[in-house]
Design an enzyme around this catalytic site. Structure first.
Site, PDB file in Angstrom:
ATOM      1  N   THR A  10     -36.695  39.285 -12.332  1.00 38.69           N
ATOM      2  CA  THR A  10     -36.234  39.726 -13.656  1.00 38.69           C
ATOM      3  C   THR A  10     -34.896  39.074 -14.016  1.00 38.69           C
ATOM      4  O   THR A  10     -34.618  38.828 -15.190  1.00 38.69           O
ATOM      5  CB  THR A  10     -36.112  41.265 -13.691  1.00 38.69           C
ATOM      6  OG1 THR A  10     -37.400  41.818 -13.438  1.00 38.69           O
ATOM      7  CG2 THR A  10     -35.607  41.767 -15.028  1.00 38.69           C
ATOM      8  N   HIS A  52     -35.664  36.231 -16.041  1.00 32.69           N
ATOM      9  CA  HIS A  52     -36.019  36.598 -17.423  1.00 32.69           C
ATOM     10  C   HIS A  52     -34.767  36.894 -18.242  1.00 32.69           C
ATOM     11  O   HIS A  52     -34.726  36.644 -19.444  1.00 32.69           O
ATOM     12  CB  HIS A  52     -36.925  37.829 -17.456  1.00 32.69           C
ATOM     13  CG  HIS A  52     -38.293  37.602 -16.880  1.00 32.69           C
ATOM     14  ND1 HIS A  52     -39.070  36.524 -17.192  1.00 32.69           N
ATOM     15  CD2 HIS A  52     -39.024  38.342 -16.014  1.00 32.69           C
ATOM     16  CE1 HIS A  52     -40.214  36.600 -16.531  1.00 32.69           C
ATOM     17  NE2 HIS A  52     -40.216  37.689 -15.807  1.00 32.69           N
TER      18      HIS A  52
HETATM   19 ZN    ZN Z   1     -35.716  43.744 -10.653  1.00 33.01          ZN
END
Ligand code: ZN
Ligand code: ZN
Length: 342
Positions: free
Chosen positions: A44, A47
């Site tokens: 993440t 991201h």
């Molecule tokens: Zn995470």
């Protein structure tokens, strides 16, 4: 206490992550300053760097999994003392909406997350609301603790609360990576029989070490392998850690009637759902988002008692964040990558 510290910052979307110098954060009255000893690196984070998940005003210090020591407390903090070993729940939630009151803080609409909407733990110090801290027993190393809030607690939340895994279930874990390897352990602890897919032999070997039957995702259809292994029945729960149209399609095809697809990832923006199998087999598709502080308390205890082993892959010093990101992107590490402090 120094005035400045090292921190990994997103200063513009699409750039690169670099360790820079930032002021040591000042505290709100109900916050605690934690000296970070280790922080977990998550896909993440990539991201966030790309802007796929917007962070609000930049620059922002990222890092949503951390462990360290309390070094200072705000005037309204009574429970924590300097020297306490801690980790922290990621979501800073309002505490008074219907979701918070029901203990489903992961659904709070006004949350600010550590390492997302507020500064995070890829730094030497981080300010954390006292309400988010969880005490770390001496037996749990900082590096192991640093991957509990997301890589372990998120899997625990998904399988235990969203999937309601239980003894006798068949569980299929799509993607035995940093999260999936803990999903294997949690499902096994619940008494389920576990299948886990990966394209990488090291990850398959690791999944087998924790009690799964590994499936080579390279070789033909996962559905055929699952049908063979479950005598044509299919599985009760699929955990999709990949989040592509293909993984969702494959996952649904592996479910037995009444089965649940737990969706934890979103590489593709939309998924295609075949209508008739969904309807005829009464399948459930369940989104799984993060974890609660209670989930983190539970996985700390399960780690303390040896029922969960946090699986660490590789460590890099904070200053070598670029190398850590390159390693994460290469996908050739089995277990979680973490950032160490020297
Ligand atoms: Zn995470
Ligand atoms: Zn709330």
């Amino acid at each position: 206490m120094p005035d400045t510290m090292r921190a990994v910052v997103v200063s513009r979307y699409g750039g690169s992550l670099e360790a820079t110098t930032r002021p040591v954060p000042s505290l709100e009255p109900d916050e605690v300053l934690v000296r970070v000893r280790a922080s977990g690196l998550c896909s993440t984070d990539l991201h966030l760097l790309s802007g796929r998940q917007p962070l609000g005003p930049l620059p922002r210090i990222i890092g949503h999994e951390l462990a360290g020591d309390v070094v200072e407390t705000g005037p309204r903090v009574a429970k924590w003392r300097p020297g306490d070993r801690v980790t922290a729940a990621i979501d800073v939630t309002c505490g008074h909406c219907r979701h918070c009151l029901a203990g489903e803080t992961q659904r709070c609409r006004s949350m600010q997350r550590i390492g997302f909407e507020r500064d995070g733990g890829h730094a030497d110090y981080v300010a954390v609301p006292a309400a988010n801290l969880v005490a770390l027993p001496d037996g749990i190393a900082y590096a192991s603790a640093a991957i509990l809030p997301d890589a372990v607690a998120c899997m625990y939340h998904s399988l235990v609360h969203q999937g309601r895994v239980r003894s006798g279930h068949w569980v299929l874990i799509l993607g035995a990576g940093g999260l999936g390897i803990h999903g294997v352990q949690i499902a096994r602890n619940a008494g389920a029989r576990v299948l886990a897919t990966s394209r990488q032999p090291e990850r398959r070997a690791l999944a087998e070490r924790y009690g799964a039957i590994a499936i080579d995702a390279h070789r033909g259809s996962i559905g055929t392998a699952v049908a063979d292994l479950t005598a044509g029945e299919g599985v009760d729960i699929v955990v999709d850690n990949i989040g592509t149209r293909d993984s969702v399609r494959e996952g649904l095809a592996c479910l037995r009637p009444g089965g649940k697809l737990l969706v934890l990832a979103y590489l593709d923006d939309t998924f295609e759902i075949p209508a008739i199998p969904l309807f005829k087999a009464e399948l459930e598709i369940i989104g799984c988002r993060g974890s609660t502080r209670q989930d983190l308390i539970d996985v700390v205890e399960l780690t303390r008692t040896g029922q969960i082993t946090p699986v660490l892959g590789a460590s890099y010093p904070l200053a070598r964040i670029g190398d850590a990101v390159a390693r994460l992107e290469s996908g050739d590490v089995a277990g979680r990558i973490w950032l160490d402090r020297d």
